[in-house]
Design a protein around this motif. Structure first.
Motif, PDB file in Angstrom:
ATOM      1  N   ASN A 114      43.779  51.943  41.505  1.00 47.21           N
ATOM      2  CA  ASN A 114      42.960  51.329  42.556  1.00 47.21           C
ATOM      3  C   ASN A 114      41.467  51.416  42.250  1.00 47.21           C
ATOM      4  O   ASN A 114      40.640  51.074  43.091  1.00 47.21           O
ATOM      5  CB  ASN A 114      43.251  51.953  43.926  1.00 47.21           C
ATOM      6  N   LYS A 140      45.133  45.995  45.157  1.00 44.05           N
ATOM      7  CA  LYS A 140      45.073  47.444  45.304  1.00 44.05           C
ATOM      8  C   LYS A 140      43.694  47.993  44.948  1.00 44.05           C
ATOM      9  O   LYS A 140      43.374  49.131  45.269  1.00 44.05           O
ATOM     10  CB  LYS A 140      46.116  48.120  44.398  1.00 44.05           C
ATOM     11  N   THR A 168      40.201  43.970  49.976  1.00 41.96           N
ATOM     12  CA  THR A 168      40.542  45.347  49.598  1.00 41.96           C
ATOM     13  C   THR A 168      39.400  46.099  48.936  1.00 41.96           C
ATOM     14  O   THR A 168      39.281  47.313  49.115  1.00 41.96           O
ATOM     15  CB  THR A 168      41.744  45.360  48.646  1.00 41.96           C
TER      16      THR A 168
END
Length: 452
Positions: A114, A140, A168
Motif C-alpha cells: 500500500n 490499495k 485511496t
C-alpha cells in the motif's frame, strides 16, 4: 519530452533493449546458476514480465522485491516498497520510466503493498504516465513518493488528473520535480475534486505565484488536506501576495494541521499576515517559515499571537534573523503566557548570548516546551553553561536539542548534534533509523500520516 501527446506516445510504446539471456549475477543473486531461485510471486512476476517485454532485469529492484516477498510470506500486509535511487547501503541501478512500466504492471493487483517510494530515480514524464495509470488501477495504494524524478509539467498534469477519481491515496510527495506553475495549477484543480488526499508535498517544484494563490483559494474549501508543503516557489516582486492569500486561507480553513512555507522570501509584513490569521485559526499545529527574511519586528506579531493561540505546537524559524531582541520577545511569552508550544527552532538566527540565555530561562518556567534547537547562533560561555544545566538537570533531553555540552580546561562548550525538526527531509542516513524521532521531531510531535 514536452507535450502530453509525446509523453503518451512514448509511454505506450517504450523502445525495449535486447532481451537478456540470463539474469545478471550480483551480490544478491547466486553466482553459480544462470537464473536465481524464484522465492516469491513478485520476483516471479517481475522476471516473467521482463522476459516477455524484452526488458533488462534491474538487479537492485530484483533484490528489493525478494525482501518484499519474504515479508509477504510472513503474512505481513500494508507493506511499503522502497526503491530509493540515492541509497548508499548497496549498489543502486536507478529505475527509468520504462522500468517503472514493468513495476506498475506487477503492482497494480498486489493486495499486500500500500506504499511505494521511488525517490531519486530517473522516471521522467514517461514514468509519471505509468504512475498515473497505477493510481487509476491500484486501489490499495495510500502512499506514493516520487520526489526528485525529473518529472515536468506534463507529467505533473497526468498525475494530478489521475487523482480526480482516485479515492485511496492519502499521501503524495512530488518534491523537487519541476512541474512549474502549469503543473501546480493542475494539482490545485485536483484538490477541488479529490476528497481522500491528506498530505501533499510540492516543495521545490518551481510553483509560480498563480499556482500558490490557487492553492490558497482551493484550501479555503477543501476539508481533507491536513498537511501541505509549498516550499520554495518562484516568486517575483516584493508585495508578498502569497502570504496575503495563505493568511486569508488560514482564517477560513479549520482542517489544515501543518503548513510549510520555507523560502517564500517572506519579510515582517508577510509574517504579520499569517499572525493576523492565527488569531482566528484553531487547527494549525505546525508552522514552518524557515529560510525567509523575518527579523525581530516580526517576532512582535508572533509573540502576541502566542499569548492567546494554544493550538500551535511546532514553529520552525530556522535561517531567519530574529536576533537577541526577537528571541527575548518569544522568551517572555513562553515563560509567562503560552503553554501550547512544544518545539521551537531558531537555528541560524544571529542570536547572541543574551537572547539564547533568555530562551533557556523560559524553559525553567514553561513545562510544555520540550524541544529547542539553537545551533548556528553565537554562543558565549553563559549560553553554554545555561544549556548544559538544562540538559544535566533533565529539563532538556539530549534527543530534543541539537547541541551537546563538553568541557575543556574547565570551560563548557556546545557541540552540534544531528537532531532537528526535519533533518532527513531530503536524504536518508547511511545507518540508523531513516525516520528517527530525534532527527525528525516535527513529524513526530505533529503526525500527519507517514513522514514524507
Amino acid at each position: 519530452m514536452r507535450g502530453g501527446g509525446k509523453v503518451a506516445a512514448r509511454a505506450k510504446s517504450p523502445s525495449p533493449p535486447p532481451a537478456p539471456t540470463t539474469i545478471p549475477t550480483t551480490s544478491w543473486a547466486p553466482a553459480d546458476r544462470s537464473v536465481p531461485e524464484i522465492i516469491g510471486s513478485l520476483q516471479e512476476d517481475y522476471y516473467n514480465l521482463c522476459m516477455e517485454k524484452s526488458r533488462k532485469i534491474n538487479s537492485f529492484v530484483w533484490h528489493l522485491l525478494q525482501e518484499v516477498d519474504e515479508e509477504i510470506e510472513k503474512g505481513l500486509e500494508g507493506i511499503t516498497l522502497n526503491i530509493p535511487g540515492n541509497s548508499r547501503l548497496m549498489p543502486v541501478e536507478r529505475i527509468t520510466g520504462e522500468d517503472f512500466w514493468i513495476l506498475s504492471r506487477i503492482l497494480k493487483k498486489n493486495p499486500y503493498i500500500n506504499g511505494l517510494d521511488v525517490r531519486y530515480n530517473f522516471m521522467s514524464d514517461v514514468g509519471a504516465y505509468y504512475a498515473a495509470r497505477l493510481l487509476q488501477k491500484q486501489h490499495k495504494l495510500i502512499y506514493l513518493n516520487l520526489m526528485f524524478n525529473d518529472i515536468g509539467p506534463e507529467g505533473g498534469e497526468l498525475i494530478a488528473k489521475a487523482l480526480h477519481k482516485n479515492t485511496t491515496l492519502k499521501y503524495l510527495r512530488m518534491t523537487g520535480n519541476k512541474i512549474e506553475n502549469k503543473g501546480g495549477m493542475f494539482f490545485a484543480a485536483m484538490l477541488q475534486i479529490n476528497s481522500s488526499l491528506e498530505k501533499l508535498d510540492l516543495g521545490d517544484c518551481d510553483l509560480g505565484m498563480q499556482s500558490v494563490i490557487a492553492f490558497a483559494t482551493v484550501l479555503t474549501q477543501n476539508q481533507t488536506i491536513k498537511g501541505i508543503n509549498l516550499n520554495r516557489p518562484i516568486l517575483y516582486g516584493e508585495q508578498e501576495e502569497s502570504t496575503v492569500h495563505l493568511g486569508h486561507m488560514l482564517k477560513e480553513n479549520h482542517c489544515l494541521v501543518a503548513l510549510h512555507m520555507c523560502k517564500h522570501n517572506m519579510k515582517n509584513c508577510g509574517i504579520k499576515q499569517l499572525c493576523d490569521a492565527l488569531y482566528l485559526n484553531r487547527s494549525l499545529r505546525y508552522l514552518d517559515v524557515s529560510c525567509n527574511k523575518i527579523t525581530r519586528d516580526g517576532m512582535v506579531c508572533l509573540a502576541d499571537v502566542l499569548k492567546s493561540n494554544t493550538t500551535l505546537e511546532v514553529i520552525d524559524l530556522s535561517f531567519n534573523r530574529i536576533e537577541d531582541v526577537g528571541a527575548k520577545y518569544l522568551s517572555e511569552i513562553l515563560a509567562s503566557h503560552n503553554r501550547g508550544l512544544k518545539a521551537l527552532s531558531v537555528v541560524n538566527n544571529n542570536i547572541k548570548g543574551e537572547g539564547l540565555v533568555a530562551l533557556s530561562q523560559s524553559m525553567k518556567t514553561n513545562p510544555i516546551l520540550s524541544n529547542v534547537y539553537i545551533w548556528g547562533n553565537k554562543f558565549d560561555e553563559a549560553t553554554c553553561v545555561a544549556y548544559s544545566d538544562l540538559i544535566q538537570t533533565g529539563r532538556l533531553k539530549p534527543d530534543n536539542t541539537d547541541v551537546e555540552p563538553f568541557v575543556v580546561d574547565g570551560h563548557v562548550y556546545l557541540a552540534e548534534v544531528s537532531n532537528g525538526l526535519k533533518k532527513h527531509y531530503y536524504w536518508r542516513p547511511t545507518y540508523g533509523e531513516a525516520c528517527s524521532q530525534s532527527s525528525n521531531a516535527g513529524s513526530i510531535l505533529v503526525p500527519v500520516g507517514p513522514d514524507l
